[in-house]
Scaffold this active site. Structure first.
Site, mmCIF file in Angstrom:
data_model
loop_
_atom_site.group_PDB
_atom_site.id
_atom_site.type_symbol
_atom_site.label_atom_id
_atom_site.label_comp_id
_atom_site.label_asym_id
_atom_site.label_seq_id
_atom_site.Cartn_x
_atom_site.Cartn_y
_atom_site.Cartn_z
ATOM 1 N N LYS A 1 -9.098 -38.071 45.466
ATOM 2 C CA LYS A 1 -8.336 -37.773 44.243
ATOM 3 C C LYS A 1 -6.868 -38.187 44.429
ATOM 4 O O LYS A 1 -6.262 -38.771 43.517
ATOM 5 C CB LYS A 1 -8.449 -36.270 43.902
ATOM 6 C CG LYS A 1 -9.859 -35.883 43.451
ATOM 7 C CD LYS A 1 -10.111 -34.378 43.408
ATOM 8 C CE LYS A 1 -11.587 -34.118 43.113
ATOM 9 N NZ LYS A 1 -11.957 -32.694 43.122
ATOM 10 N N GLN B 1 -9.871 -26.849 44.218
ATOM 11 C CA GLN B 1 -11.072 -27.460 44.795
ATOM 12 C C GLN B 1 -12.088 -26.365 45.151
ATOM 13 O O GLN B 1 -11.737 -25.364 45.783
ATOM 14 C CB GLN B 1 -10.680 -28.285 46.038
ATOM 15 C CG GLN B 1 -11.816 -29.104 46.635
ATOM 16 C CD GLN B 1 -12.345 -30.190 45.696
ATOM 17 O OE1 GLN B 1 -11.622 -30.744 44.885
ATOM 18 N NE2 GLN B 1 -13.627 -30.476 45.801
ATOM 19 N N ASP C 1 -10.226 -29.765 35.288
ATOM 20 C CA ASP C 1 -11.623 -29.707 35.729
ATOM 21 C C ASP C 1 -12.550 -29.255 34.598
ATOM 22 O O ASP C 1 -13.771 -29.386 34.705
ATOM 23 C CB ASP C 1 -11.752 -28.692 36.872
ATOM 24 C CG ASP C 1 -11.959 -29.355 38.218
ATOM 25 O OD1 ASP C 1 -12.494 -30.472 38.256
ATOM 26 O OD2 ASP C 1 -11.596 -28.733 39.234
HETATM 27 N N1 GUN Z 1 -16.258 -29.303 44.197
HETATM 28 C C1 GUN Z 1 -17.258 -30.176 43.983
HETATM 29 N N2 GUN Z 1 -17.056 -30.866 42.838
HETATM 30 C C2 GUN Z 1 -15.904 -30.399 42.314
HETATM 31 C C3 GUN Z 1 -15.167 -30.720 41.136
HETATM 32 O O1 GUN Z 1 -15.535 -31.557 40.311
HETATM 33 N N3 GUN Z 1 -14.015 -30.018 40.969
HETATM 34 C C4 GUN Z 1 -13.594 -29.073 41.848
HETATM 35 N N4 GUN Z 1 -12.459 -28.433 41.582
HETATM 36 N N5 GUN Z 1 -14.248 -28.755 42.931
HETATM 37 C C5 GUN Z 1 -15.396 -29.415 43.170
#
Ligand code: GUN
Length: 284
Positions: free
Chosen positions: A53, A97, A120
């Site tokens: 990211k 996350q 998200d």
């Molecule tokens: N953990 C696995 N996939 C994701 C996601 O798309 N967003 C977040 N915040 N955590 C994750």
């Protein structure tokens, strides 16, 4: 291979190109999109996702900041970090996350993020609006998967869509998005009886179970479109939830792992972040 590849590398590069143009337009107005990522603990998979990211933000001119916090932080410390990011006008998107360490209350933390900064799409408001079919921030992975289907011109209306997996992150929002596209949607999970009978009915099959190569060729209807959301590591190699080699002989379209939905997830996160910045710039 009989199936056509739905290539996330090519498509995400195209999406990123258009995002770059939007970032440049924002720069003309003196706005730099900002993303704050909160990463708690040292889960290796989460560290890789967060690093990907950060790299995408750097490519596109999005200002990113990762708050790396030790795995034993208190709920209060986590919530304070979220509230500070909420208050910061230079931060347009906030992402916690997941998964969080067990002692932390994930729902409470996610509910604290301002819905307009929830890139998200996990906030109750955004999930609720998605369920109602109203405009909202949509979770990045299902949004990316749908984008792949639509870009390939795959018709969804009236089709039998089967989603395997009922997570809040993928399965549930994916099902809601397909429903909005007028597909007939079935959600399957670990307690589903005769799973193969369900998956074999699917015109569109989405695998989001987290079990390597779980979907085998005999579980797939000839000509089905297969979307593999899984990211599993087996003997140091990435593989999806679909037995790609065998299923690609049966399906009409298939997404690979790596180079499939994962790439689109990142692109959609960038899209959601820039959209949040555009909304903020309009209101400034
Ligand atoms: N953990 C696995 N996939 C994701 C996601 O798309 N967003 C977040 N915040 N955590 C994750």
């Amino acid at each position: 291979m009989a199936a056509q590849l739905l290539d996330g590398r090519i498509l995400s590069a195209q999406v990123e190109q258009s995002i770059k143009t939007r970032v440049e337009a924002l720069a003309q107005k003196g706005c730099v999109p900002g993303l704050t990522v909160i990463l708690v603990g040292d889960d290796p998979a989460s560290q890789t996702y967060v690093s990907n990211k950060e790299k995408a933000c750097a490519r596109l001119g999005i200002r990113s900041r990762t708050l790396r916090m030790p795995k034993d932080i208190s709920q209060e410390t986590l919530e304070k970090a979220i509230l500070e990011a909420n208050e910061d006008p230079a931060v347009h998107g906030i992402l916690v996350q997941l998964p969080l360490p067990k002692h932390l209350d994930e729902s409470r933390a996610l509910a604290l993020i301002l819905p307009q900064k929830d890139v998200d799409g996990f906030h109750d408001v955004n999930m609720g609006r998605l369920a109602r079919g109203e405009e909202c921030v949509v979770a990045c992975t299902p949004k990316g998967a749908l984008y792949m289907l639509k870009s390939a011109g795959i018709p969804l209306e009236g089709k039998e869509a089967v989603v395997v997996g009922r997570s809040n992150i993928v399965g549930k929002p994916m099902a809601l998005l397909l429903l909005q596209e007028n597909a007939t949607v079935t959600i399957c999970h670990s307690r589903t009886r005769d799973l193969a009978a369900q998956t074999r009915r699917a015109d569109i099959l989405v695998a989001a179970i987290g079990k390597p190569r779980f979907i085998t060729a005999d579980m797939v209807k000839p000509g089905a479109v297969v979307v593999d959301v899984g990211i599993n590591r087996v003997d140091g190699k990435l593989c999806g939830d679909v037995d790609f080699d065998a299923v690609s002989q049966v399906a009409s379209f298939i997404t690979p792992v790596p180079g499939g939905v994962g790439k689109m997830t990142i692109a959609m996160l960038m899209d959601n972040t820039v959209s949040a910045a555009e909304r903020a710039a309009r209101q400034a």
